[in-house]
Design an enzyme around this catalytic site. Structure first.
Site, PDB file in Angstrom:
ATOM      1  CB  SER A  72     -10.402   0.838  39.460  1.00 54.90           C
ATOM      2  OG  SER A  72      -9.932   0.302  40.681  1.00 54.90           O
ATOM      3  CE1 TYR A 103      -8.874  -3.794  36.897  1.00 54.70           C
ATOM      4  CE2 TYR A 103      -8.004  -2.498  38.714  1.00 54.70           C
ATOM      5  CZ  TYR A 103      -9.080  -3.025  38.031  1.00 54.70           C
ATOM      6  OH  TYR A 103     -10.367  -2.760  38.457  1.00 54.70           O
TER       7      TYR A 103
HETATM    8  P1  NAD Z   1     -17.154  -9.240  37.179  1.00 58.84           P
HETATM    9  O1  NAD Z   1     -16.079 -10.187  36.799  1.00 58.84           O
HETATM   10  O2  NAD Z   1     -18.248  -9.727  38.068  1.00 58.84           O
HETATM   11  O3  NAD Z   1     -17.819  -8.601  35.889  1.00 58.84           O
HETATM   12  C1  NAD Z   1     -17.096  -8.293  34.715  1.00 58.84           C
HETATM   13  C2  NAD Z   1     -17.924  -8.679  33.521  1.00 58.84           C
HETATM   14  O4  NAD Z   1     -17.226  -8.337  32.322  1.00 58.84           O
HETATM   15  C3  NAD Z   1     -18.188 -10.198  33.462  1.00 58.84           C
HETATM   16  O5  NAD Z   1     -19.559 -10.400  33.211  1.00 58.84           O
HETATM   17  C4  NAD Z   1     -17.322 -10.661  32.309  1.00 58.84           C
HETATM   18  O6  NAD Z   1     -17.868 -11.780  31.629  1.00 58.84           O
HETATM   19  C5  NAD Z   1     -17.312  -9.430  31.419  1.00 58.84           C
HETATM   20  N1  NAD Z   1     -16.172  -9.426  30.522  1.00 58.84           N
HETATM   21  C6  NAD Z   1     -14.874  -9.649  30.823  1.00 58.84           C
HETATM   22  N2  NAD Z   1     -14.118  -9.586  29.724  1.00 58.84           N
HETATM   23  C7  NAD Z   1     -14.950  -9.311  28.681  1.00 58.84           C
HETATM   24  C8  NAD Z   1     -14.775  -9.135  27.292  1.00 58.84           C
HETATM   25  N3  NAD Z   1     -13.561  -9.225  26.729  1.00 58.84           N
HETATM   26  N4  NAD Z   1     -15.854  -8.861  26.528  1.00 58.84           N
HETATM   27  C9  NAD Z   1     -17.082  -8.776  27.071  1.00 58.84           C
HETATM   28  N5  NAD Z   1     -17.321  -8.946  28.398  1.00 58.84           N
HETATM   29  C10 NAD Z   1     -16.261  -9.211  29.190  1.00 58.84           C
HETATM   30  O7  NAD Z   1     -16.422  -8.011  37.858  1.00 58.84           O
HETATM   31  P2  NAD Z   1     -16.930  -6.572  38.372  1.00 58.84           P
HETATM   32  O8  NAD Z   1     -16.257  -6.369  39.670  1.00 58.84           O
HETATM   33  O9  NAD Z   1     -18.395  -6.411  38.284  1.00 58.84           O
HETATM   34  O10 NAD Z   1     -16.200  -5.634  37.308  1.00 58.84           O
HETATM   35  C11 NAD Z   1     -16.842  -4.658  36.533  1.00 58.84           C
HETATM   36  C12 NAD Z   1     -15.937  -3.454  36.386  1.00 58.84           C
HETATM   37  O11 NAD Z   1     -15.717  -2.884  37.683  1.00 58.84           O
HETATM   38  C13 NAD Z   1     -14.556  -3.768  35.812  1.00 58.84           C
HETATM   39  O12 NAD Z   1     -14.223  -2.802  34.836  1.00 58.84           O
HETATM   40  C14 NAD Z   1     -13.632  -3.651  37.011  1.00 58.84           C
HETATM   41  O13 NAD Z   1     -12.332  -3.274  36.669  1.00 58.84           O
HETATM   42  C15 NAD Z   1     -14.349  -2.583  37.818  1.00 58.84           C
HETATM   43  N6  NAD Z   1     -13.987  -2.574  39.239  1.00 58.84           N
HETATM   44  C16 NAD Z   1     -14.321  -3.617  40.062  1.00 58.84           C
HETATM   45  C17 NAD Z   1     -13.934  -3.574  41.396  1.00 58.84           C
HETATM   46  C18 NAD Z   1     -14.250  -4.687  42.368  1.00 58.84           C
HETATM   47  O14 NAD Z   1     -13.739  -4.673  43.496  1.00 58.84           O
HETATM   48  N7  NAD Z   1     -15.087  -5.634  42.019  1.00 58.84           N
HETATM   49  C19 NAD Z   1     -13.214  -2.472  41.875  1.00 58.84           C
HETATM   50  C20 NAD Z   1     -12.885  -1.447  41.013  1.00 58.84           C
HETATM   51  C21 NAD Z   1     -13.283  -1.499  39.685  1.00 58.84           C
END
Ligand code: NAD
Length: 262
Positions: free
Chosen positions: A144, A159
């Protein structure tokens, strides 16, 4: 450009049922990869697989919690038994967890963010690397801007600590794994429109706010509009492909310049 850069390759994507993981799975599959879709929510994973198949691709669903060592060992074993090798791993699953001032954040809340985001990344790599060593490959860790360039999200101490640690792991492992022809890089998204807010608990986090405002909007490239999961997936696909064959140990910020303002 080769429209099928991942033909005959097997990829594992964690958190593949929504957001960045789903978009990445579709992107890798459309490029010819067989994609193992790992996550906790079977329905969502099945939907992603249906979409991949509708587009002529192939994959399989692996239900596992990334923080659970036994479940991860079994899931990876199932994958390598079904396929002859593993070349691409995207450690993406993650949660925002609880955002609260440090004196209010409970030990169990801190631990649960560490368990999913950091231990989950470790377990994913721990179980996959021995298989990547057979033919070489590419690992992409989804970190991130938080914890790598910005530290201004109020209350996000746990986080941002996990996201900083993920980048440290990437840099450490780039050296360890280079001799096995395994590359490892991080993508560091800014604000991306996904379902992650459903996995966020906030409590008195405004008490930890830093009073900074950007009148022009805080994403220079889009005038403040968040990025899309597909925009992150395209960069992950680049890092998974041979087009990035001389790139390892590198963070790429996918944020429209957002983190440069902080
Ligand atoms: P999201 O919630 O849409 O997707 C996350 C996925 O991880 C979900 O499908 C969830 O079911 C799965 N998950 C959560 N805990 C789990 C576990 N213990 N075991 C297996 N699966 C699990 O969110 P996203 O935004 O697509 O996030 C994906 C990655 O991107 C994350 O690591 C997040 O930190 C990172 N990220 C997201 C953003 C943003 O703005 N969306 C920004 C920076 C980083």
């Amino acid at each position: 450009m080769n429209p099928k850069p991942f033909e005959r390759k097997t990829a594992l994507v964690t958190g593949a049922g929504s957001g960045i993981g789903r978009a990445t799975s579709l992107r890798l599959a459309s490029g010819g990869a067989f994609v193992a879709l790992l996550g906790r929510t079977e329905d969502e994973l099945r939907q992603t697989l249906d979409e991949i198949r509708a587009d002529g691709g192939e994959g399989l669903v692996l239900v596992a919690d990334v923080s659970h060592a036994g479940q991860m060992a079994q899931a990876v074993e199932r994958l390598v038994t079904a396929r002859d090798g593993l070349q691409i791993v995207v450690a993406n699953a993650g949660i925002n967890g609880t955002w609260a001032p440090i004196d209010d954040l409970k030990p169990e809340e801190f631990d649960s963010t560490i368990a999913v985001n950091l231990r989950g990344t470790y377990l994913t790599l721990h179980h996959c690397v021995r298989h990547l060593k057979q033919s070489g490959g590419s690992i992409i860790v989804v970190s991130s801007i938080n914890g790598t360039r910005t530290f201004t999200t109020p209350g996000a101490t746990a986080y941002s600590a996990t996201k900083a640690a993920q980048l440290a792991m990437v840099q450490q492992l780039a050296l360890e794994l280079g001799r096995h022809n395994i590359r490892i890089n991080a993508v560091c998204p800014g604000a991306i429109d996904t379902e992650i807010d459903d996995n966020t608990q906030t409590r008195k986090e405004r008490k930890a706010i830093v009073p900074v405002e950007f009148p022009e909007g805080d994403i220079p490239l889009t005038g403040g509009k968040p990025g899309t999961a597909e925009e992150v997936a395209d960069v992950i696909a680049f890092l998974a492909s041979d087009a990035s064959r001389h790139v390892t140990g590198t963070p790429i910020w996918v944020d429209g310049g957002q983190s440069l303002l902080r």
